[in-house]
Design an enzyme around this catalytic site. Sequence first.
Site, PDB file in Angstrom:
ATOM      1  CG  ASP A   1       3.379  -5.071  -4.782  1.00 10.44           C
ATOM      2  OD1 ASP A   1       2.651  -4.633  -5.700  1.00 10.44           O
ATOM      3  OD2 ASP A   1       4.136  -4.332  -4.119  1.00 10.44           O
TER       4      ASP A   1
ATOM      5  NE  ARG B   1       3.801  10.532  -3.413  1.00 11.93           N
ATOM      6  CZ  ARG B   1       3.829   9.731  -4.471  1.00 11.93           C
ATOM      7  NH1 ARG B   1       4.615   8.689  -4.474  1.00 11.93           N
ATOM      8  NH2 ARG B   1       3.051   9.954  -5.494  1.00 11.93           N
TER       9      ARG B   1
END
Length: 269
Positions: free
Chosen positions: A139, A35
């Site tokens: 978030d 990633r």
Amino acid sequence: MQPLRDETFRRITALMHGAIGLSFNESKKPLVSSRLAPRVQKLGMDGYDAYIDLISRPDSGGEFQMAVDLLTTNETYFFREPAHFDMLERELSALKPSSVAVWSAASSFGDEAYSTAMLLADLQAQGRIGSAWSVLGTDISDRVLRSAIEAIYPEERLRNVSPTRMRRHCLRGEGRSEGMAQVGQELRRHVRFGQLNLCRPIEKLGPFDVVFLRNVLIYFDVPTKVAVVDRVLAELRPGGLFFIGTAEGRVPCSTPLQTLAPGAFRKVA
Ligand SMILES: C[S@@+](CC[C@H](N)C(=O)[O-])C[C@H]1O[C@@H](n2cnc3c(N)ncnc32)[C@H](O)[C@@H]1O
């Protein structure tokens, strides 16, 4: 590029765990490495050590946030796990409250918050709830929050929204925007977004009548899950509904909960 060394992997996992509760065991090393690799290369660095040095600095220029985005998934879509929305509709139709406050506690791009808003707007139009309803989406990632505020989505993400709701609540793009839709202004008026790290103490936000904490606990180890769930449940009023992802198993917490259905609970009064 040099491979990710065990010691560097441990530095990354310690940093992510300390800051936002993310938990990666040894088996996740290939995932972390794959990633982050494109980002490390894009920045012209020859290895992960320079990258961890950068994201550890308080003045990393948003790169820490970028790493968080790369290591977590923001996947979401409208009316995900529809049984939860059906349950909410049944509950509110029975209670007919004059006000409803909902928190989408890991809202990602806002799909969950706006799905809830569509449901509440329709219930209000049918006289099943009052007009004082609101949805808060929070978030950790400011990238997803900026997008949530714009409320523009590929229509694919709205595949579970009925044609009637699409007409009532969304503006469909034309020309170059074909295939995209924006949530209408009237609905957006009821929905707010803000940044919040679930792994830090929460300034008084609630009490909410309904809390969604879906598909975020998977990132945390058990002690972090317990702390996060108890912290979030402190913002839910007794008797309120609490939802986690249906695949997330038992809720580890010390707050008493009554299980209603997979991923659906009531806070015991
Ligand atoms: C898979 S999405 C879930 C979206 C939505 N709740 C759903 O179920 O479709 C998980 C979200 O959790 C957020 N997240 C991860 N760690 C977090 C933390 N410590 N505090 C707040 N949000 C976090 C990620 O940024 C991501 O947007």
